[in-house]
Design a protein around this motif. Structure first.
Motif, PDB file in Angstrom:
ATOM      1  N   LYS A  64       4.814  -5.193  -3.423  1.00  0.00           N
ATOM      2  CA  LYS A  64       3.649  -5.007  -2.229  1.00  0.00           C
ATOM      3  C   LYS A  64       2.272  -4.613  -3.478  1.00  0.00           C
ATOM      4  O   LYS A  64       1.012  -4.238  -3.060  1.00  0.00           O
ATOM      5  N   THR A  65       1.751  -5.025  -4.275  1.00  0.00           N
ATOM      6  CA  THR A  65       0.724  -5.214  -5.255  1.00  0.00           C
ATOM      7  C   THR A  65      -0.230  -5.823  -4.290  1.00  0.00           C
ATOM      8  O   THR A  65      -0.370  -6.499  -4.174  1.00  0.00           O
ATOM      9  N   TYR A 111     -14.905  -8.476 -18.565  1.00  0.00           N
ATOM     10  CA  TYR A 111     -14.528  -8.595 -17.847  1.00  0.00           C
ATOM     11  C   TYR A 111     -13.577  -6.386 -17.454  1.00  0.00           C
ATOM     12  O   TYR A 111     -13.800  -6.054 -18.637  1.00  0.00           O
ATOM     13  N   VAL A 112     -13.684  -5.675 -16.488  1.00  0.00           N
ATOM     14  CA  VAL A 112     -13.226  -4.647 -16.141  1.00  0.00           C
ATOM     15  C   VAL A 112     -11.934  -4.563 -15.556  1.00  0.00           C
ATOM     16  O   VAL A 112     -12.938  -5.330 -13.659  1.00  0.00           O
ATOM     17  N   GLU A 113     -10.900  -4.331 -15.690  1.00  0.00           N
ATOM     18  CA  GLU A 113      -9.731  -4.666 -14.438  1.00  0.00           C
ATOM     19  C   GLU A 113      -9.968  -2.628 -14.431  1.00  0.00           C
ATOM     20  O   GLU A 113      -9.512  -2.098 -15.394  1.00  0.00           O
ATOM     21  N   ILE A 122       2.631  -2.031 -12.041  1.00  0.00           N
ATOM     22  CA  ILE A 122       1.098  -2.507 -11.172  1.00  0.00           C
ATOM     23  C   ILE A 122       1.140  -2.327  -9.665  1.00  0.00           C
ATOM     24  O   ILE A 122       1.980  -3.513  -9.573  1.00  0.00           O
ATOM     25  N   THR A 123       1.093  -1.324  -9.393  1.00  0.00           N
ATOM     26  CA  THR A 123       0.814  -1.384  -7.849  1.00  0.00           C
ATOM     27  C   THR A 123      -0.899  -2.175  -7.177  1.00  0.00           C
ATOM     28  O   THR A 123      -0.085  -2.109  -5.988  1.00  0.00           O
ATOM     29  N   SER A 124      -1.502  -1.837  -7.878  1.00  0.00           N
ATOM     30  CA  SER A 124      -2.833  -2.989  -7.802  1.00  0.00           C
ATOM     31  C   SER A 124      -3.690  -3.045  -8.914  1.00  0.00           C
ATOM     32  O   SER A 124      -3.442  -2.306 -10.248  1.00  0.00           O
ATOM     33  N   ARG A 125      -4.763  -4.088  -9.108  1.00  0.00           N
ATOM     34  CA  ARG A 125      -5.349  -4.342  -9.853  1.00  0.00           C
ATOM     35  C   ARG A 125      -6.341  -4.754  -9.256  1.00  0.00           C
ATOM     36  O   ARG A 125      -6.762  -5.971  -7.973  1.00  0.00           O
ATOM     37  N   GLU A 126      -7.706  -4.008  -9.756  1.00  0.00           N
ATOM     38  CA  GLU A 126      -9.029  -5.023  -9.260  1.00  0.00           C
ATOM     39  C   GLU A 126      -9.669  -5.467 -10.657  1.00  0.00           C
ATOM     40  O   GLU A 126      -9.548  -4.865 -11.432  1.00  0.00           O
ATOM     41  N   ARG A 127     -10.842  -6.907 -10.326  1.00  0.00           N
ATOM     42  CA  ARG A 127     -11.425  -7.467 -11.545  1.00  0.00           C
ATOM     43  C   ARG A 127     -12.778  -7.246 -11.263  1.00  0.00           C
ATOM     44  O   ARG A 127     -12.999  -7.434 -10.141  1.00  0.00           O
ATOM     45  N   ILE A 128     -13.517  -6.741 -11.668  1.00  0.00           N
ATOM     46  CA  ILE A 128     -14.956  -6.862 -11.766  1.00  0.00           C
ATOM     47  C   ILE A 128     -15.499  -7.331 -13.189  1.00  0.00           C
ATOM     48  O   ILE A 128     -15.121  -7.374 -14.553  1.00  0.00           O
TER      49      ILE A 128
END
Length: 155
Positions: A64-65, A111-113, A122-128
């Motif tokens: 469910k990531t 990048y900032v992850e 890992i349940t979530s990842r957000e990349r900037i």
């Protein structure tokens, strides 16, 4: 009485052993028992340095990531690269990784992850994503005005 105690003890041992091997709540993941920072480091090594994106996602992501990075954009230039890690911040289950991609690996960018890790997955990842910034340096006569005057008199 002694034989009864041995039989009851053996039953408990077999009951516990059976529960450990067949309990449906028992989950195994490569990050089980690891701190979130290490789970993210193992994922980044497999996905980015080795280029095995699908294997890394299958291994380290929970079913469910929540991921805001599309599959086509995971590797810059579509090939494996070694990220130049600038900073890692880990607090509780959250890990933030700030890194650069060198121009030879694709389009140069920073990048900032931000990862959230629970239960070794890992349940979530957000990349900037940000283009690398170059510091502005004054030139010509503006440079002389920008530099503070220094006194060389010594007494």
């Amino acid at each position: 009485m002694r034989i009864l105690s041995i039989i009851v003890g053996a039953v408990f041992v077999f009951y516990i052993g059976h529960g450990l091997h067949s309990n449906p709540r028992w989950t195994w993941s490569p990050g089980e028992g690891e701190v979130p920072r290490d789970v993210v480091a193992m994922y980044m090594d497999l996905a980015y340095k080795q280029g095995k994106v699908d294997e890394a996602a299958k291994t380290f992501f929970s079913p469910k990531t929540k991921d805001n990075v599309s599959g086509a954009n995971i590797l810059p230039g579509g090939k494996a690269f070694e990220p130049a890690i600038l900073q890692v911040i880990a607090e509780g289950f959250n890990v933030a990784v700030h890194y650069k991609v060198k121009p030879e690996a694709g389009a140069a960018a920073e990048y900032v992850e931000i990862y959230n890790v629970k239960g070794g997955r890992i349940t979530s990842r957000e990349r900037i994503v940000a283009a690398p910034s170059t510091p502005a340096t004054p030139s010509g006569s503006a440079a002389a005005e920008a530099a503070p005057a220094q006194s060389t008199n010594r007494q």
